[in-house]
Design a protein around this motif. Sequence first.
Motif, mmCIF file in Angstrom:
data_model
loop_
_atom_site.group_PDB
_atom_site.id
_atom_site.type_symbol
_atom_site.label_atom_id
_atom_site.label_comp_id
_atom_site.label_asym_id
_atom_site.label_seq_id
_atom_site.Cartn_x
_atom_site.Cartn_y
_atom_site.Cartn_z
ATOM 1 N N PHE A 1 0.913 -1.336 -0.012
ATOM 2 C CA PHE A 1 0.052 0.285 -0.068
ATOM 3 C C PHE A 1 0.891 1.259 0.014
ATOM 4 O O PHE A 1 1.980 1.054 0.316
ATOM 5 C CB PHE A 1 -0.917 -0.155 1.300
ATOM 6 N N HIS A 2 0.391 2.367 -0.418
ATOM 7 C CA HIS A 2 0.897 3.550 -0.429
ATOM 8 C C HIS A 2 1.009 4.225 1.108
ATOM 9 O O HIS A 2 0.455 3.828 1.832
ATOM 10 C CB HIS A 2 0.447 4.707 -1.095
ATOM 11 N N PRO A 3 2.226 4.516 1.129
ATOM 12 C CA PRO A 3 2.501 4.959 2.751
ATOM 13 C C PRO A 3 1.382 6.223 3.061
ATOM 14 O O PRO A 3 1.235 6.042 4.372
ATOM 15 C CB PRO A 3 3.992 5.500 2.951
ATOM 16 N N ALA A 4 1.047 6.986 2.483
ATOM 17 C CA ALA A 4 0.213 7.940 2.579
ATOM 18 C C ALA A 4 -1.172 7.273 2.758
ATOM 19 O O ALA A 4 -1.803 7.837 3.506
ATOM 20 C CB ALA A 4 -0.050 8.920 1.378
ATOM 21 N N CYS A 5 -1.581 6.257 1.937
ATOM 22 C CA CYS A 5 -2.960 5.620 2.325
ATOM 23 C C CYS A 5 -2.886 5.137 3.623
ATOM 24 O O CYS A 5 -4.063 4.638 4.198
ATOM 25 C CB CYS A 5 -3.099 4.634 0.876
ATOM 26 N N PHE A 6 -1.812 4.395 3.958
ATOM 27 C CA PHE A 6 -1.898 3.757 5.394
ATOM 28 C C PHE A 6 -1.992 4.665 6.504
ATOM 29 O O PHE A 6 -2.720 4.712 7.338
ATOM 30 C CB PHE A 6 -0.475 3.144 5.445
ATOM 31 N N GLU A 7 -1.548 5.976 6.124
ATOM 32 C CA GLU A 7 -1.507 7.072 7.215
ATOM 33 C C GLU A 7 -3.199 7.347 7.314
ATOM 34 O O GLU A 7 -3.690 7.560 8.634
ATOM 35 C CB GLU A 7 -0.952 8.249 6.973
ATOM 36 N N ILE A 8 -3.797 7.384 6.320
ATOM 37 C CA ILE A 8 -5.173 7.521 6.280
ATOM 38 C C ILE A 8 -5.946 6.543 6.965
ATOM 39 O O ILE A 8 -6.821 6.663 7.802
ATOM 40 C CB ILE A 8 -5.821 7.854 5.051
ATOM 41 N N PHE A 9 -5.379 5.097 6.464
ATOM 42 C CA PHE A 9 -6.124 4.058 7.081
ATOM 43 C C PHE A 9 -6.139 4.132 8.506
ATOM 44 O O PHE A 9 -6.884 3.697 9.373
ATOM 45 C CB PHE A 9 -5.520 2.738 6.490
ATOM 46 N N LYS A 10 -4.929 4.560 9.156
ATOM 47 C CA LYS A 10 -4.648 4.439 10.756
ATOM 48 C C LYS A 10 -5.535 5.344 11.257
ATOM 49 O O LYS A 10 -6.170 5.093 12.353
ATOM 50 C CB LYS A 10 -3.135 5.022 10.964
ATOM 51 N N ARG A 11 -5.964 6.604 10.593
ATOM 52 C CA ARG A 11 -6.547 7.700 11.250
ATOM 53 C C ARG A 11 -8.233 7.044 11.565
ATOM 54 O O ARG A 11 -8.864 7.574 12.280
ATOM 55 C CB ARG A 11 -6.526 8.904 10.528
ATOM 56 N N VAL A 12 -8.676 6.425 10.141
ATOM 57 C CA VAL A 12 -10.009 6.090 10.145
ATOM 58 C C VAL A 12 -10.108 4.925 11.132
ATOM 59 O O VAL A 12 -11.091 4.847 11.849
ATOM 60 C CB VAL A 12 -10.224 5.319 8.775
ATOM 61 N N ILE B 1 -13.351 -0.170 4.376
ATOM 62 C CA ILE B 1 -12.494 -1.344 4.805
ATOM 63 C C ILE B 1 -12.370 -1.390 6.603
ATOM 64 O O ILE B 1 -12.770 -2.634 7.003
ATOM 65 C CB ILE B 1 -10.832 -1.002 4.655
ATOM 66 N N ALA B 2 -12.592 -0.417 7.213
ATOM 67 C CA ALA B 2 -12.986 -0.408 8.527
ATOM 68 C C ALA B 2 -14.111 -1.089 9.236
ATOM 69 O O ALA B 2 -14.199 -1.772 9.939
ATOM 70 C CB ALA B 2 -12.662 1.151 9.342
ATOM 71 N N GLU B 3 -15.318 -0.869 8.253
ATOM 72 C CA GLU B 3 -16.434 -1.477 8.500
ATOM 73 C C GLU B 3 -16.422 -2.892 8.060
ATOM 74 O O GLU B 3 -16.919 -3.822 8.904
ATOM 75 C CB GLU B 3 -17.484 -0.857 7.621
ATOM 76 N N MET B 4 -15.747 -3.425 7.049
ATOM 77 C CA MET B 4 -15.522 -4.961 7.138
ATOM 78 C C MET B 4 -14.781 -5.393 8.194
ATOM 79 O O MET B 4 -14.950 -6.575 8.615
ATOM 80 C CB MET B 4 -14.851 -5.083 5.589
ATOM 81 N N ILE B 5 -13.538 -4.631 8.686
ATOM 82 C CA ILE B 5 -12.736 -5.303 9.843
ATOM 83 C C ILE B 5 -13.768 -5.450 10.907
ATOM 84 O O ILE B 5 -13.794 -6.451 11.787
ATOM 85 C CB ILE B 5 -11.649 -4.321 10.153
#
Length: 364
Positions: free
Chosen positions: A145-156, A351-355
């Motif tokens: 994954f892109h590092p920037a996308c992972f930063e957003i994923f962490k916040r979400v 993704i968070a909802e699926m998790i």
Amino acid sequence: MGNKLSYCERRCRICAVSFRVKRIPTPEERDAQRWHARDAAPHNAALQALQRNDGAGYDGSLISEEEMKGINTLRCLLQKPADFVPEEGDQDFERDSSCFLTDVAVHQGPYVYDSGPFNTVRHGVREAKITNDNDNFGGEWGMPFHPACFEIFKRVCLKKLGFVDIDGLWRVRDLRGSFEYSMGGNFPPLSVRQYALDDETWHHKPGTEYLAANPVDIPGFQELLKHLSDSENTSKEQSRQIPSQPHTTITSSESDIFSTLPPELLTEILWNLSAKDIANLRLASRSFRTLPPILFKHLIRTEMPYFWEIDELDPRGTDWAELYTLLRRDWSSSLLGLRNRVRIWHEAEEIAEMIRETNSGLTH
């Protein structure tokens, strides 16, 4: 058997965009590069690359190189081996999970399964095999994954789940990365994911340049926020930003049931309403003609949580009403990174909802 994402170029498992999106320099940039290459060496690799450019890429006049910074970099999640030993620098969410993070690498694509060498070695890993498929290849294959996308994923994750669940992200990859799941139509046809499935290569379709824009490091955005947080620009009349509709009679104070309430209760009412409801309320009651400036910061938090930079602004000098209006603009043609951030935030929410559902023992 994997879905089509596993056969095409490697893509970010969060935003679905390829790591090898290209940009065509403008004529002026190409001239400057050509002269620089000739000055450096008459027949060097840079000049040869310019001469054989196949024209595949986004128009450089529509998206800058700075805006695309990081598009070809990746990080991976890898399964911890049986002899895994924690290291200094491990993040909290790595310690109790079955996965760990690699450092950043520049992908060599487009169809290469190697991540490329990571900037630093973590847990003995210098580079990894990567796949968009599920775990049929085995735990030694990384999820990119892109590092920037992972930063957003962490916040979400922190907002939606209360913690960063990388094990959950791995499970969702296993679920979404199966041929049976994708072909069975079991997940919503998210626009970019469907676009990614159109073919095995990224086609740089006109109008989709924003998909390649860095959603975290956005040129010009910090300067814009700094301008709005300048105390000299603070507006004295901030209630203008949620105006009453014209040709509407506002209830007189005699019949206004809210006129007897103390300011604390009026504020509490506002804090539980959307911007649309607040606008309607102001049509019905004069008690809400003037709105507290901090209300607009609250509305940004609730309606636009992807603008986390507001926490870094000076609360005394920021024109929250003007900032709220600014952030609600259509970012289709300017600040492409903001438009992409909103898109990726919503992807991460899916993704968070699926998790959440997989953590509850549900299938999706």
